[in-house]
Scaffold this motif. Sequence first.
Motif, PDB file in Angstrom:
ATOM      1  N   GLY A 130       0.647  -1.266  -0.202  1.00  0.00           N
ATOM      2  CA  GLY A 130       0.000  -0.054  -0.027  1.00  0.00           C
ATOM      3  C   GLY A 130       0.764   1.217   0.134  1.00  0.00           C
ATOM      4  N   GLY A 131       1.973   1.018  -0.095  1.00  0.00           N
ATOM      5  CA  GLY A 131       3.075   2.235  -0.037  1.00  0.00           C
ATOM      6  C   GLY A 131       3.005   3.081   1.442  1.00  0.00           C
ATOM      7  N   HIS A 132       2.601   2.397   2.462  1.00  0.00           N
ATOM      8  CA  HIS A 132       2.553   2.871   3.492  1.00  0.00           C
ATOM      9  C   HIS A 132       3.852   3.096   4.404  1.00  0.00           C
ATOM     10  CE1 HIS A 132      -1.604   2.879   3.040  1.00  0.00           C
ATOM     11  NE2 HIS A 132      -1.770   1.622   3.235  1.00  0.00           N
ATOM     12  N   VAL A 133       4.905   2.372   3.912  1.00  0.00           N
ATOM     13  CA  VAL A 133       6.220   2.361   4.402  1.00  0.00           C
ATOM     14  C   VAL A 133       7.178   2.610   3.237  1.00  0.00           C
ATOM     15  CG1 VAL A 133       5.754   0.994   6.662  1.00  0.00           C
ATOM     16  CG2 VAL A 133       6.427  -0.093   4.544  1.00  0.00           C
ATOM     17  N   THR A 134       8.386   3.144   3.704  1.00  0.00           N
ATOM     18  CA  THR A 134       9.312   3.205   2.457  1.00  0.00           C
ATOM     19  C   THR A 134       9.968   1.872   2.043  1.00  0.00           C
ATOM     20  OG1 THR A 134       9.939   5.261   3.193  1.00  0.00           O
ATOM     21  CG2 THR A 134      11.388   4.314   1.688  1.00  0.00           C
ATOM     22  N   VAL A 135      10.323   0.890   2.928  1.00  0.00           N
ATOM     23  CA  VAL A 135      10.940  -0.378   2.713  1.00  0.00           C
ATOM     24  C   VAL A 135      10.368  -1.302   3.871  1.00  0.00           C
ATOM     25  CG1 VAL A 135      12.760   0.515   4.077  1.00  0.00           C
ATOM     26  CG2 VAL A 135      13.152  -1.234   2.748  1.00  0.00           C
ATOM     27  N   GLY A 136      10.264  -2.516   3.381  1.00  0.00           N
ATOM     28  CA  GLY A 136       9.803  -3.550   4.311  1.00  0.00           C
ATOM     29  C   GLY A 136      10.946  -4.436   4.609  1.00  0.00           C
ATOM     30  N   LEU A 137      10.927  -5.154   5.531  1.00  0.00           N
ATOM     31  CA  LEU A 137      11.829  -6.326   5.908  1.00  0.00           C
ATOM     32  C   LEU A 137      11.214  -7.405   6.750  1.00  0.00           C
ATOM     33  CD1 LEU A 137      14.877  -5.328   8.405  1.00  0.00           C
ATOM     34  CD2 LEU A 137      12.715  -3.810   7.638  1.00  0.00           C
ATOM     35  N   SER A 138      11.691  -8.682   6.269  1.00  0.00           N
ATOM     36  CA  SER A 138      10.951  -9.647   6.883  1.00  0.00           C
ATOM     37  C   SER A 138      11.775 -10.970   6.305  1.00  0.00           C
ATOM     38  CB  SER A 138       9.632  -9.875   6.838  1.00  0.00           C
ATOM     39  OG  SER A 138       8.919 -11.058   7.420  1.00  0.00           O
ATOM     40  N   GLY A 139      11.494 -12.249   6.797  1.00  0.00           N
ATOM     41  CA  GLY A 139      12.023 -13.505   6.455  1.00  0.00           C
ATOM     42  C   GLY A 139      11.706 -13.724   4.793  1.00  0.00           C
ATOM     43  N   TYR A 140      12.529 -14.051   4.158  1.00  0.00           N
ATOM     44  CA  TYR A 140      12.543 -14.063   2.592  1.00  0.00           C
ATOM     45  C   TYR A 140      11.237 -14.664   2.341  1.00  0.00           C
ATOM     46  CZ  TYR A 140      13.509 -14.468  -2.148  1.00  0.00           C
ATOM     47  OH  TYR A 140      13.160 -14.242  -3.497  1.00  0.00           O
ATOM     48  N   ASN A 141      10.826 -15.805   2.761  1.00  0.00           N
ATOM     49  CA  ASN A 141       9.620 -16.404   2.515  1.00  0.00           C
ATOM     50  C   ASN A 141       8.345 -15.771   2.542  1.00  0.00           C
ATOM     51  OD1 ASN A 141       8.193 -19.266   1.689  1.00  0.00           O
ATOM     52  ND2 ASN A 141       7.286 -18.758   3.718  1.00  0.00           N
ATOM     53  N   GLU A 142       8.310 -14.755   3.584  1.00  0.00           N
ATOM     54  CA  GLU A 142       7.121 -14.033   3.721  1.00  0.00           C
ATOM     55  C   GLU A 142       6.831 -13.116   2.651  1.00  0.00           C
ATOM     56  OE1 GLU A 142       6.317 -12.550   7.781  1.00  0.00           O
ATOM     57  OE2 GLU A 142       7.789 -13.929   8.561  1.00  0.00           O
ATOM     58  N   PHE A 143       7.821 -12.840   1.974  1.00  0.00           N
ATOM     59  CA  PHE A 143       7.816 -11.804   0.688  1.00  0.00           C
ATOM     60  C   PHE A 143       7.966 -12.416  -0.620  1.00  0.00           C
ATOM     61  CE2 PHE A 143       9.112  -7.975   3.713  1.00  0.00           C
ATOM     62  CZ  PHE A 143       7.977  -7.796   4.162  1.00  0.00           C
ATOM     63  N   ALA A 144       8.309 -13.885  -0.528  1.00  0.00           N
ATOM     64  CA  ALA A 144       8.830 -14.481  -1.743  1.00  0.00           C
ATOM     65  C   ALA A 144       7.597 -14.576  -2.867  1.00  0.00           C
ATOM     66  CB  ALA A 144       9.037 -15.882  -1.289  1.00  0.00           C
ATOM     67  N   GLY A 145       6.298 -14.642  -2.564  1.00  0.00           N
ATOM     68  CA  GLY A 145       5.374 -14.494  -3.571  1.00  0.00           C
ATOM     69  C   GLY A 145       5.344 -13.103  -4.301  1.00  0.00           C
ATOM     70  N   GLN A 146       5.389 -12.159  -3.455  1.00  0.00           N
ATOM     71  CA  GLN A 146       5.220 -10.695  -4.159  1.00  0.00           C
ATOM     72  C   GLN A 146       6.612 -10.539  -4.738  1.00  0.00           C
ATOM     73  OE1 GLN A 146       2.461  -9.532  -3.839  1.00  0.00           O
ATOM     74  NE2 GLN A 146       1.508 -10.305  -1.999  1.00  0.00           N
ATOM     75  N   ILE A 147       7.849 -11.030  -4.491  1.00  0.00           N
ATOM     76  CA  ILE A 147       8.837 -10.691  -5.049  1.00  0.00           C
ATOM     77  C   ILE A 147       8.829 -11.266  -6.560  1.00  0.00           C
ATOM     78  CG2 ILE A 147      11.437 -11.328  -5.386  1.00  0.00           C
ATOM     79  CD1 ILE A 147      11.361 -10.930  -2.345  1.00  0.00           C
ATOM     80  N   GLN A 148       8.460 -12.625  -6.571  1.00  0.00           N
ATOM     81  CA  GLN A 148       8.220 -13.483  -7.852  1.00  0.00           C
ATOM     82  C   GLN A 148       7.157 -13.100  -8.681  1.00  0.00           C
ATOM     83  OE1 GLN A 148       7.700 -17.448  -6.097  1.00  0.00           O
ATOM     84  NE2 GLN A 148       9.710 -17.444  -5.220  1.00  0.00           N
ATOM     85  N   SER A 149       6.001 -12.336  -8.275  1.00  0.00           N
ATOM     86  CA  SER A 149       5.335 -11.740  -9.041  1.00  0.00           C
ATOM     87  C   SER A 149       5.362 -10.418  -9.432  1.00  0.00           C
ATOM     88  CB  SER A 149       3.845 -11.474  -8.393  1.00  0.00           C
ATOM     89  OG  SER A 149       3.849 -10.683  -7.173  1.00  0.00           O
ATOM     90  N   GLY A 150       6.553  -9.814  -8.943  1.00  0.00           N
ATOM     91  CA  GLY A 150       7.046  -8.560  -9.568  1.00  0.00           C
ATOM     92  C   GLY A 150       6.504  -7.239  -8.813  1.00  0.00           C
ATOM     93  N   LYS A 151       5.571  -7.561  -7.659  1.00  0.00           N
ATOM     94  CA  LYS A 151       5.101  -6.462  -7.045  1.00  0.00           C
ATOM     95  C   LYS A 151       6.185  -6.049  -6.185  1.00  0.00           C
ATOM     96  CE  LYS A 151       0.346  -8.492  -7.278  1.00  0.00           C
ATOM     97  NZ  LYS A 151      -0.878  -8.881  -6.591  1.00  0.00           N
ATOM     98  N   PHE A 152       7.027  -6.665  -5.720  1.00  0.00           N
ATOM     99  CA  PHE A 152       8.180  -6.210  -4.661  1.00  0.00           C
ATOM    100  C   PHE A 152       9.463  -6.197  -5.335  1.00  0.00           C
ATOM    101  CE2 PHE A 152       6.308  -7.550  -0.140  1.00  0.00           C
ATOM    102  CZ  PHE A 152       5.310  -6.365  -0.266  1.00  0.00           C
ATOM    103  N   ARG A 153      10.286  -5.113  -4.971  1.00  0.00           N
ATOM    104  CA  ARG A 153      11.925  -5.354  -5.591  1.00  0.00           C
ATOM    105  C   ARG A 153      12.556  -5.602  -4.403  1.00  0.00           C
ATOM    106  NH1 ARG A 153      12.080   0.003  -7.229  1.00  0.00           N
ATOM    107  NH2 ARG A 153      11.458  -0.700  -9.493  1.00  0.00           N
ATOM    108  N   PRO A 154      13.372  -6.786  -4.379  1.00  0.00           N
ATOM    109  CA  PRO A 154      14.347  -6.958  -3.374  1.00  0.00           C
ATOM    110  C   PRO A 154      15.529  -6.105  -3.403  1.00  0.00           C
ATOM    111  CG  PRO A 154      14.457  -8.690  -4.688  1.00  0.00           C
ATOM    112  CD  PRO A 154      13.259  -7.599  -5.519  1.00  0.00           C
ATOM    113  N   LEU A 155      16.024  -5.841  -2.321  1.00  0.00           N
ATOM    114  CA  LEU A 155      17.366  -4.863  -2.438  1.00  0.00           C
ATOM    115  C   LEU A 155      18.473  -5.426  -1.820  1.00  0.00           C
ATOM    116  CD1 LEU A 155      15.894  -1.383  -1.138  1.00  0.00           C
ATOM    117  CD2 LEU A 155      16.137  -2.454  -3.483  1.00  0.00           C
ATOM    118  N   ALA A 156      18.326  -6.440  -0.832  1.00  0.00           N
ATOM    119  CA  ALA A 156      19.366  -6.987  -0.259  1.00  0.00           C
ATOM    120  C   ALA A 156      18.789  -8.226   0.668  1.00  0.00           C
ATOM    121  CB  ALA A 156      20.265  -6.207   0.642  1.00  0.00           C
ATOM    122  N   VAL A 157      19.662  -9.066   1.075  1.00  0.00           N
ATOM    123  CA  VAL A 157      19.459 -10.116   2.041  1.00  0.00           C
ATOM    124  C   VAL A 157      20.278 -10.058   3.086  1.00  0.00           C
ATOM    125  CG1 VAL A 157      18.343 -11.903   0.577  1.00  0.00           C
ATOM    126  CG2 VAL A 157      20.647 -11.945   0.704  1.00  0.00           C
TER     127      VAL A 157
END
Length: 326
Positions: free
Chosen positions: A201-228
């Motif tokens: 929703g754009g309510h935060v600049t950057v999000g961080l969590s375990g990779y798996n929790e964001f994996a679906g959104q990363i794979q769908s292209g909705k999230f841009r991963p910056l670093a692990v």
Amino acid sequence: MTICKRTTISRWLLSSITAIGLVASAPALALDSIKMLVPANPGGGWDQTGRGLAQALQQGELVKKIQIDNKGGAAGTIGLAQFVNSAKGDPTAVMIGGSVMVGGIALNKSPVNLSQVTPIARLTGEYDVLVVPSSSPIKSLKDLIAQFKANPGAVSWGGGSAGGTDHIIVAMIAQATGVDVSKINYIPFAGGGEAQAAVLGGHVTVGLSGYNEFAGQIQSGKFRPLAVTSGKRLPGIDVPTLKEQGVDVELSNWRAIFAAPGINDAQKKELMTTIDKAVRTKAWHDLLAKNGWVDAYLPGDAFAQYLESEVKQTEKIINSLGLAKK
């Protein structure tokens, strides 16, 4: 007459001994059912761990019935307090927890802590990923750090509960890049699902969590991963580490299972044996592979010793970064 009496007595003794043997060899009633407390909202790493473990226990025919109760808030310390106060002496009660809770206890100076429960086993480890929405003008970690250094308060970080692994990572990034820790704008969420929604929703600049929790959104292209946050790139995941991009930070998020306070040694051993069997099942190993979790299994006393060391180290980090409540 005497012979008949002796025969009757012998039969009675034999049947009694047989009954005692059957009772001794039968599975403990405690493992007919388990009540599992997940001290976080549905959708996050603890919830995934708890439900995955429950699946392994049931598919392995180790426990007949498992009841899962979610009680989120305050880095798991609300659930911990409930567990400590209501589950004492109950061999059917277990709780999922981990490094996030250790940090939350230290940061909030919680009146309850993990010395009040019974460590059973460390289960998994997971590294965080930093993400932004695909529409964000931030294209790389370099862009993020530049904005963070220019105006720390304008960069909002969305992650797990205050004092948890995500929060500590942000503080360590600030320290590594010369940003005043007191100026961090960290927005805690009770579960990974809430953090994900905030990023989308754009309510935060950057999000961080375990990779798996964001994996679906990363794979769908909705999230841009910056670093692990791992020391080396994660297998099968083409995302650079913080370290290789010049930010000297590495930290993992471990998760574990605890039993109730006040159970006896036999009950503890029985739970440990059950969990030991569960983590050897195909269902559990499939779950590790699916979620990209590190197998960090460490049982019993070895886990208790690790936990004691981890608590001291986390308290030191939080205090050195000025995060703890005064």
